[in-house]
Design an enzyme around this catalytic site. Sequence first.
Site, short mmCIF file in Angstrom:
data_model
loop_
_atom_site.label_atom_id
_atom_site.label_comp_id
_atom_site.label_asym_id
_atom_site.label_seq_id
_atom_site.Cartn_x
_atom_site.Cartn_y
_atom_site.Cartn_z
N MET A 143 0.86 -1.30 -0.12
CA MET A 143 0.09 -0.07 0.13
C MET A 143 0.91 1.32 -0.03
O MET A 143 0.57 2.08 -0.80
CB MET A 143 -0.83 0.03 1.15
CG MET A 143 -2.09 -1.11 1.05
SD MET A 143 -3.37 -0.23 0.09
CE MET A 143 -4.32 0.88 0.94
N GLY A 144 2.12 1.27 0.92
CA GLY A 144 2.87 2.44 1.09
C GLY A 144 3.56 2.64 -0.40
O GLY A 144 3.46 3.73 -1.02
N ASN B 202 11.73 3.15 5.03
CA ASN B 202 11.09 2.07 5.63
C ASN B 202 12.29 1.66 6.51
O ASN B 202 13.45 1.71 6.38
CB ASN B 202 10.84 1.22 4.57
CG ASN B 202 10.19 0.02 5.07
OD1 ASN B 202 8.82 0.20 5.41
ND2 ASN B 202 10.52 -1.36 5.30
N SER C 40 -9.07 4.06 1.31
CA SER C 40 -9.74 2.77 0.75
C SER C 40 -9.70 2.81 -0.71
O SER C 40 -9.57 3.57 -1.39
CB SER C 40 -11.31 2.83 1.12
OG SER C 40 -11.75 1.52 0.45
N GLY C 41 -9.54 1.28 -1.22
CA GLY C 41 -9.49 0.86 -2.56
C GLY C 41 -8.17 -0.09 -2.77
O GLY C 41 -8.14 -0.67 -3.66
N GLY C 42 -7.70 -0.74 -1.52
CA GLY C 42 -6.78 -2.04 -1.59
C GLY C 42 -5.51 -1.49 -2.58
O GLY C 42 -5.31 -0.04 -2.71
N LYS D 223 -13.93 5.67 8.10
CA LYS D 223 -13.28 4.56 7.29
C LYS D 223 -13.63 3.33 8.09
O LYS D 223 -13.90 2.20 7.42
CB LYS D 223 -11.67 4.72 7.24
CG LYS D 223 -10.86 3.48 6.77
CD LYS D 223 -11.28 3.18 5.26
CE LYS D 223 -10.45 2.19 4.70
NZ LYS D 223 -10.23 0.90 5.07
#
Length: 485
Positions: free
Chosen positions: A15-16, A34, A132-134, A187
């Site tokens: 996601m990131g 990271n 949201s949206g994967g 959310k």
Amino acid sequence: MAPPTRIGLAGLAVMGQNLALNIAEKGFPISVYNRTTSKVDETVERAKKEGDLPVYGFHDPESFVQSIQKPRVVIMLVKAGAPVDQTIKTLSAYLEKGDCIIDGGNEWYENTERRQKEMSALGLLYLGMGVSGGEEGARNGPSLMPGGSFEAYKYIEDILLKVAAQVPDSGPCVTYIGKGGSGNFVKMVHNGIEYGDMQLIAEAYDVLKSVGKLSNEELHSVFSEWNKGELLSFLIEITADIFGIKDDKADGYLVDKVLDKTGMKGTGKWTVQQAADLSIAAPTIAASLDSRFLSGLKEERVEADKVFKSGGFGDVLTDQVVDKARLIDDVRQALYASKICSYAQGMNLIRAKSIEKGWDLKLGELARIWKGGCIIRAIFLDRIKKAYDRNSDLANLLVDPEFAKEIIDRQSAWRRVVCLAINSGISTPGMSASLAYFDTYRRERVPANLVQAQRDYFGAHTYERVDMDGSFHTEWFKIAKKLKD
């Protein structure tokens, strides 16, 4: 050395990475960091491959923070809970007054509110932003739900407006949600509604497959057809796709080989707990959660199946011949009507929390930003937006004139489906709970008078009357004893 970048992102799981690439692609140079540094290199490598995007990688937090233009904005996408606190600790050592941290994870809203207080003591701004949206949404346009410091939102509004999903007639799928943890709360309820939607679709599948005997090919074509009408949505679209995918490891279709055991991360459970705390009925969402719990008892269900089969129970109780075309049409209508109830429950929960916390949330605006990018995106949300545009104080979606008419038109089909399922021994907890919710809400008088009388009988809890003001207590026990003597 990179020039000062516009924004930073820490936490480079898929996601990131995808959100960072999306931001860079929209023309905003971005610094990434990271804890496990291999992920930093991987992201920079992807940025090169996907169009030489302006992504700059850093292996230590200090040089990461220093590389961002002031006032600095850093988005975190790490696991909720302790990892968020750890990341904040690492970053805030190098941040300065006026800088801003945004948590883009699925965090419990009270944790966000606690962190906002802690950050503001250090002179830092803080936002909790639902995303949201994967993975696909993060890369190409998610629905974004930022809540917290309005000043912080204004810093990055230009980025969010470009990065969010774009819906032609209603704009970017982002808006400033409200103060405090409202972004995370909204959310969370979005995810609760998503649980309900998925459960209702699974029940439609079960009835069509188990009672209607539809094959995967037929199911694929039914759901593809449904996705052209009032049910047009991301979840119906992916459901149609799933029925069309053959198994790559054996014969047949992949969906039939997937173990019937649903996992969960906790947002659905939080939604039901919040509904209970606020005395908001959310039976469709609760039913979807219970169904996930029961799905987890696979071994017990295998044993129960044996016990009841030996007692003459088949998987489907009646082997009635059904008119397929009519069943398909009935199930479509039942699914749509049930879905209205599920969204009504979610919206009522958001409103109750908004009133409790003084967030002043705009329900029509939430429906608008859910129209694209997110998992529950659907054509139907446009109707919800319009219902709240017509009347922002709407007590319940069910009584909006258009939705009321749609339910009236579909209720016969809805009842037929639930009755057929009950008589066939197929559980439809979501559709049944939605129908019970509707049938309770639409009745002027319900049997709660008896329950209140019982409470007064054994606990002297008193009761009100329909014909006069005040609260009353009756010595039921004494009167009943006299009558028995």
